[in-house]
Design a protein around this motif. Structure first.
Motif, short mmCIF file in Angstrom:
data_model
loop_
_atom_site.label_atom_id
_atom_site.label_comp_id
_atom_site.label_asym_id
_atom_site.label_seq_id
_atom_site.Cartn_x
_atom_site.Cartn_y
_atom_site.Cartn_z
N UNK A 191 0.83 -1.21 0.00
CA UNK A 191 0.00 0.00 0.00
C UNK A 191 0.87 1.26 0.00
N UNK A 192 1.92 1.24 0.80
CA UNK A 192 2.82 2.40 0.88
C UNK A 192 3.53 2.63 -0.46
N UNK A 193 3.91 1.55 -1.13
CA UNK A 193 4.64 1.66 -2.41
C UNK A 193 3.81 2.36 -3.48
N UNK A 194 2.48 2.20 -3.43
CA UNK A 194 1.64 2.82 -4.46
C UNK A 194 0.72 3.91 -3.88
N UNK A 195 1.01 4.26 -2.61
CA UNK A 195 0.33 5.39 -1.97
C UNK A 195 -1.19 5.24 -1.92
N UNK A 196 -1.62 4.07 -1.42
CA UNK A 196 -3.06 3.85 -1.20
C UNK A 196 -3.23 3.30 0.22
N UNK A 197 -4.44 3.42 0.79
CA UNK A 197 -4.66 2.82 2.11
C UNK A 197 -4.62 1.28 2.02
N UNK A 198 -4.10 0.64 3.05
CA UNK A 198 -4.02 -0.83 3.08
C UNK A 198 -5.38 -1.47 2.89
N UNK A 199 -6.40 -0.84 3.46
CA UNK A 199 -7.76 -1.40 3.37
C UNK A 199 -8.24 -1.52 1.92
N UNK A 200 -7.75 -0.64 1.04
CA UNK A 200 -8.17 -0.68 -0.36
C UNK A 200 -7.68 -1.96 -1.06
N UNK A 201 -6.53 -2.48 -0.64
CA UNK A 201 -6.02 -3.73 -1.24
C UNK A 201 -7.00 -4.86 -1.00
N UNK A 202 -7.67 -4.83 0.17
CA UNK A 202 -8.62 -5.89 0.49
C UNK A 202 -9.92 -5.78 -0.31
N UNK A 203 -10.11 -4.67 -0.98
CA UNK A 203 -11.24 -4.54 -1.90
C UNK A 203 -10.98 -5.39 -3.15
N UNK A 204 -9.71 -5.49 -3.53
CA UNK A 204 -9.32 -6.23 -4.75
C UNK A 204 -8.90 -7.67 -4.46
N UNK A 205 -8.37 -7.91 -3.28
CA UNK A 205 -7.92 -9.25 -2.88
C UNK A 205 -8.39 -9.47 -1.44
N UNK A 206 -9.16 -10.54 -1.21
CA UNK A 206 -9.76 -10.68 0.12
C UNK A 206 -8.75 -10.96 1.23
N UNK A 207 -7.57 -11.51 0.87
CA UNK A 207 -6.52 -11.73 1.86
C UNK A 207 -5.17 -11.86 1.15
N UNK A 208 -4.12 -12.05 1.91
CA UNK A 208 -2.79 -12.10 1.30
C UNK A 208 -2.63 -13.34 0.41
N UNK A 209 -3.31 -14.43 0.78
CA UNK A 209 -3.22 -15.64 -0.04
C UNK A 209 -3.79 -15.39 -1.43
N UNK A 210 -4.91 -14.69 -1.51
CA UNK A 210 -5.50 -14.35 -2.81
C UNK A 210 -4.58 -13.42 -3.60
N UNK A 211 -3.89 -12.56 -2.88
CA UNK A 211 -2.92 -11.66 -3.52
C UNK A 211 -1.76 -12.47 -4.12
N UNK A 212 -1.34 -13.50 -3.41
CA UNK A 212 -0.27 -14.37 -3.92
C UNK A 212 -0.74 -15.12 -5.16
N UNK A 213 -1.97 -15.63 -5.16
CA UNK A 213 -2.50 -16.28 -6.35
C UNK A 213 -2.55 -15.30 -7.53
N UNK A 214 -2.92 -14.08 -7.23
CA UNK A 214 -2.92 -13.04 -8.26
C UNK A 214 -1.53 -12.79 -8.80
N UNK A 215 -0.54 -12.82 -7.91
CA UNK A 215 0.85 -12.63 -8.33
C UNK A 215 1.31 -13.74 -9.27
N UNK A 216 0.93 -14.97 -8.98
CA UNK A 216 1.29 -16.11 -9.84
C UNK A 216 0.68 -15.91 -11.24
#
Length: 200
Positions: free
Chosen positions: A36-61
């Motif tokens: 969130x800090x790297x792209x200057x958005x609130x951390x909570x906004x990431x959870x709008x796009x990915x429900x948790x870190x595991x989903x974020x990792x799947x997205x990264x793959x």
């Protein structure tokens, strides 16, 4: 329609930041807060796009494989009348291991490590491999049908090529000698041409 484009753009922005941070710090050192800090958005906004870190990792793959599939198996220009020349160009491009250069090894191996423990991540790797194999098989069959190469089983050639290219990618990561790497690549290309009865 605009909403979907904006949604995908923001999602990709998050994944790109995640990718860069994993390349720089390693997967275990990247938090939602750092992304969130790297792209200057609130951390909570990431959870709008990915429900948790595991989903974020799947997205990264998915993001990583989307970046490399077209590069690691370059397109074949089937309208080119110089089919032999097109085959040589295709093999040269594959053996340049450009996919390995475009994908950061630290990100790739972090994702591999997760896939060894996580069923869904492993399924993503398997699906990518199948997609890459199918694309390569179409090209090998095209060159076979055009009489440029000779092989009894195009599927076996695909497996052989994928293993050689993966090995070359690993070699590139750990061999700090450009000339030696070029010699290794040239050797494997000659072996492949001999194996396929291809005459330049």
């Amino acid at each position: 329609m605009k909403v979907n484009v904006n949604y995908e753009n923001k999602r990709n922005l998050i994944l790109e930041a995640f990718y860069k941070l994993v390349a720089e710090l390693g997967m275990e050192n990247v938090s939602i807060t750092k992304i969130a800090k790297a792209i200057n958005i609130p951390s909570s906004l990431i959870f709008y796009y990915f429900k948790n870190k595991q989903e974020l990792i799947y997205g990264l793959i998915d993001y990583m494989f989307d970046r490399c599939i077209d590069v690691s198996i370059p397109p074949v220009e089937m309208s080119n009348k110089d089919v032999k020349g097109e085959f040589t160009k295709f093999i040269d491009s594959m053996f340049s291991v450009k996919g390995a250069l475009d994908i950061d090894s630290r990100v790739y191996f972090s994702c591999v490590n997760i896939a060894l423990r996580d069923k869904k991540a492993k399924e993503k790797f398997i699906a990518y491999t199948q997609q890459a194999n199918e694309k390569l098989l179409r090209y090998i069959e095209y060159f076979k049908d055009k009489g440029v190469i000779n092989c009894d089983n195009a599927t076996e050639i695909v497996y052989y090529l994928m293993v050689v290219i993966a090995g070359l990618q690993d070699t590139l990561d750990f061999l700090d000698d450009h000339e030696k790497f070029k010699c290794i690549v040239d050797f494997h290309k000659k072996q492949l041409f001999r194996f396929l009865a291809f005459i330049e």
